[in-house]
Write a protein that holds these residues in place. Structure first.
Motif, PDB file in Angstrom:
ATOM      1  N   LEU A  19      22.918 -42.320 -48.959  1.00 23.14           N
ATOM      2  CA  LEU A  19      21.889 -43.149 -49.598  1.00 23.14           C
ATOM      3  C   LEU A  19      22.108 -44.628 -49.309  1.00 23.14           C
ATOM      4  CD1 LEU A  19      21.376 -41.326 -53.012  1.00 23.14           C
ATOM      5  CD2 LEU A  19      19.934 -41.239 -50.982  1.00 23.14           C
ATOM      6  N   VAL A  20      23.358 -45.073 -49.304  1.00 21.43           N
ATOM      7  CA  VAL A  20      23.657 -46.475 -48.976  1.00 21.43           C
ATOM      8  C   VAL A  20      23.231 -46.780 -47.537  1.00 21.43           C
ATOM      9  CG1 VAL A  20      25.556 -48.093 -48.527  1.00 21.43           C
ATOM     10  CG2 VAL A  20      25.459 -46.841 -50.691  1.00 21.43           C
ATOM     11  N   LEU A  21      23.539 -45.864 -46.619  1.00 24.17           N
ATOM     12  CA  LEU A  21      23.129 -46.065 -45.224  1.00 24.17           C
ATOM     13  C   LEU A  21      21.603 -46.087 -45.099  1.00 24.17           C
ATOM     14  CD1 LEU A  21      25.751 -43.837 -43.363  1.00 24.17           C
ATOM     15  CD2 LEU A  21      25.606 -46.337 -43.364  1.00 24.17           C
ATOM     16  N   LEU A  45      15.043 -38.926 -40.125  1.00 25.80           N
ATOM     17  CA  LEU A  45      15.801 -37.875 -39.446  1.00 25.80           C
ATOM     18  C   LEU A  45      17.184 -37.709 -40.082  1.00 25.80           C
ATOM     19  CD1 LEU A  45      15.675 -36.006 -36.899  1.00 25.80           C
ATOM     20  CD2 LEU A  45      16.825 -37.854 -35.690  1.00 25.80           C
ATOM     21  N   PHE A  46      17.861 -38.821 -40.298  1.00 30.80           N
ATOM     22  CA  PHE A  46      19.186 -38.824 -40.909  1.00 30.80           C
ATOM     23  C   PHE A  46      19.140 -38.243 -42.317  1.00 30.80           C
ATOM     24  CE2 PHE A  46      22.375 -41.150 -43.473  1.00 30.80           C
ATOM     25  CZ  PHE A  46      23.536 -40.780 -42.811  1.00 30.80           C
ATOM     26  N   SER A  47      18.133 -38.632 -43.067  1.00 29.47           N
ATOM     27  CA  SER A  47      17.975 -38.138 -44.437  1.00 29.47           C
ATOM     28  C   SER A  47      17.875 -36.614 -44.458  1.00 29.47           C
ATOM     29  CB  SER A  47      16.728 -38.762 -45.065  1.00 29.47           C
ATOM     30  OG  SER A  47      16.527 -38.298 -46.366  1.00 29.47           O
ATOM     31  N   GLY A  48      17.048 -36.059 -43.591  1.00 29.02           N
ATOM     32  CA  GLY A  48      16.907 -34.606 -43.524  1.00 29.02           C
ATOM     33  C   GLY A  48      18.182 -33.917 -43.085  1.00 29.02           C
ATOM     34  N   ALA A  49      18.907 -34.541 -42.186  1.00 32.28           N
ATOM     35  CA  ALA A  49      20.110 -33.920 -41.627  1.00 32.28           C
ATOM     36  C   ALA A  49      21.306 -33.979 -42.562  1.00 32.28           C
ATOM     37  CB  ALA A  49      20.478 -34.583 -40.306  1.00 32.28           C
ATOM     38  N   VAL A  50      21.369 -34.996 -43.413  1.00 31.82           N
ATOM     39  CA  VAL A  50      22.606 -35.243 -44.155  1.00 31.82           C
ATOM     40  C   VAL A  50      22.487 -34.979 -45.657  1.00 31.82           C
ATOM     41  CG1 VAL A  50      24.273 -37.037 -44.751  1.00 31.82           C
ATOM     42  CG2 VAL A  50      23.456 -36.849 -42.413  1.00 31.82           C
ATOM     43  N   LEU A  51      21.355 -35.311 -46.258  1.00 36.19           N
ATOM     44  CA  LEU A  51      21.241 -35.125 -47.704  1.00 36.19           C
ATOM     45  C   LEU A  51      21.073 -33.641 -48.036  1.00 36.19           C
ATOM     46  CD1 LEU A  51      18.964 -38.125 -48.711  1.00 36.19           C
ATOM     47  CD2 LEU A  51      21.422 -37.872 -49.094  1.00 36.19           C
ATOM     48  N   ALA A 162      21.908 -43.747 -33.718  1.00 38.20           N
ATOM     49  CA  ALA A 162      23.310 -43.899 -33.314  1.00 38.20           C
ATOM     50  C   ALA A 162      24.115 -44.585 -34.412  1.00 38.20           C
ATOM     51  CB  ALA A 162      23.403 -44.685 -32.005  1.00 38.20           C
ATOM     52  N   LEU A 163      23.539 -45.616 -35.020  1.00 37.65           N
ATOM     53  CA  LEU A 163      24.255 -46.331 -36.086  1.00 37.65           C
ATOM     54  C   LEU A 163      24.415 -45.472 -37.341  1.00 37.65           C
ATOM     55  CD1 LEU A 163      22.644 -49.887 -35.732  1.00 37.65           C
ATOM     56  CD2 LEU A 163      24.975 -49.193 -35.093  1.00 37.65           C
ATOM     57  N   LEU A 164      23.337 -44.797 -37.755  1.00 33.92           N
ATOM     58  CA  LEU A 164      23.407 -43.989 -38.973  1.00 33.92           C
ATOM     59  C   LEU A 164      24.321 -42.779 -38.801  1.00 33.92           C
ATOM     60  CD1 LEU A 164      19.655 -44.132 -40.034  1.00 33.92           C
ATOM     61  CD2 LEU A 164      21.584 -45.099 -41.302  1.00 33.92           C
ATOM     62  N   PHE A 168      28.138 -42.449 -40.260  1.00 39.66           N
ATOM     63  CA  PHE A 168      28.465 -41.327 -41.151  1.00 39.66           C
ATOM     64  C   PHE A 168      29.609 -40.506 -40.565  1.00 39.66           C
ATOM     65  CE2 PHE A 168      27.684 -37.382 -43.530  1.00 39.66           C
ATOM     66  CZ  PHE A 168      27.498 -37.893 -44.803  1.00 39.66           C
ATOM     67  N   ALA A 169      29.579 -40.250 -39.263  1.00 36.98           N
ATOM     68  CA  ALA A 169      30.652 -39.490 -38.606  1.00 36.98           C
ATOM     69  C   ALA A 169      31.971 -40.257 -38.684  1.00 36.98           C
ATOM     70  CB  ALA A 169      30.288 -39.199 -37.159  1.00 36.98           C
TER      71      ALA A 169
END
Length: 186
Positions: A19-21, A45-51, A162-164, A168-169
């Protein structure tokens, strides 16, 4: 019992980091940038993949998009609704990415997200605005005119993905509290 609390804490830390990212990415949307070179597609995309919570995965990018629109301005409601829906498609693409977060899969889904945004958003411009004639040549002209914006969308999505995903990685690798819990059989 202790392992269960640990997994709950881990999920909380991972969710808070994501969420911070996402908030940081959303804040970058209001910074000066070239047309369509934003973090929104990558953020969805990141939200769907990680949350893990699908409701949050779909809701948070919409809230971030709306908050950004408060600063950059609103546009024709029919187009705006379709643009928002397009970002929900990117969240859904991100759901497919869960458990497949490799460079190749992230690259492929980033490209797919940029392409669907290009197709959907420009169709909405053609359909709901009076800029182009409402016939096949008008639709073709709309897509042709938007090609430079597509490259900006793709470049922005690629950079921010790439940044998100990279950030996270990095956190997962160096900080055990952010690592995905290992599932045990039983």
């Amino acid at each position: 019992m202790n392992a269960e609390i640990s997994q709950k804490e881990n999920l909380l830390y991972r969710t808070l980091l994501a969420l911070v990212l996402i908030i940081l990415a959303a804040a970058l949307r209001i910074a000066p940038h070239p047309w369509n070179f934003t973090s929104v597609g990558a953020m969805a995309l990141f939200s769907g993949a990680v949350l893990k919570d699908r409701r949050l995965a779909f809701l948070f990018p919409l809230l971030a998009l709306f908050a950004g629109d408060l600063f950059v301005g609103f546009y024709k409601p029919s187009v705006m609704l379709i643009v928002y829906a397009s970002f929900l498609i990117s969240v859904a693409i991100g759901l497919w990415l869960r458990g497949r977060r490799t460079v190749a899969c992230i690259s492929l889904t980033t490209l797919l997200g940029a392409i669907q945004f290009f197709l959907v958003s420009n169709f909405a411009v053609w359909q709901f605005m009076s800029t182009y004639p409402h016939n096949s040549s008008g639709l073709f002209a709309c897509y042709i005119a938007a090609i430079p914006l597509f490259w900006n969308t793709l470049a922005g999505d690629a950079l921010y993905a790439a940044l998100l995903f990279g950030g996270f990685a990095f956190a997962e690798h160096f900080f055990p509290a952010f690592r995905e819990p290992v599932r045990t059989a039983g």
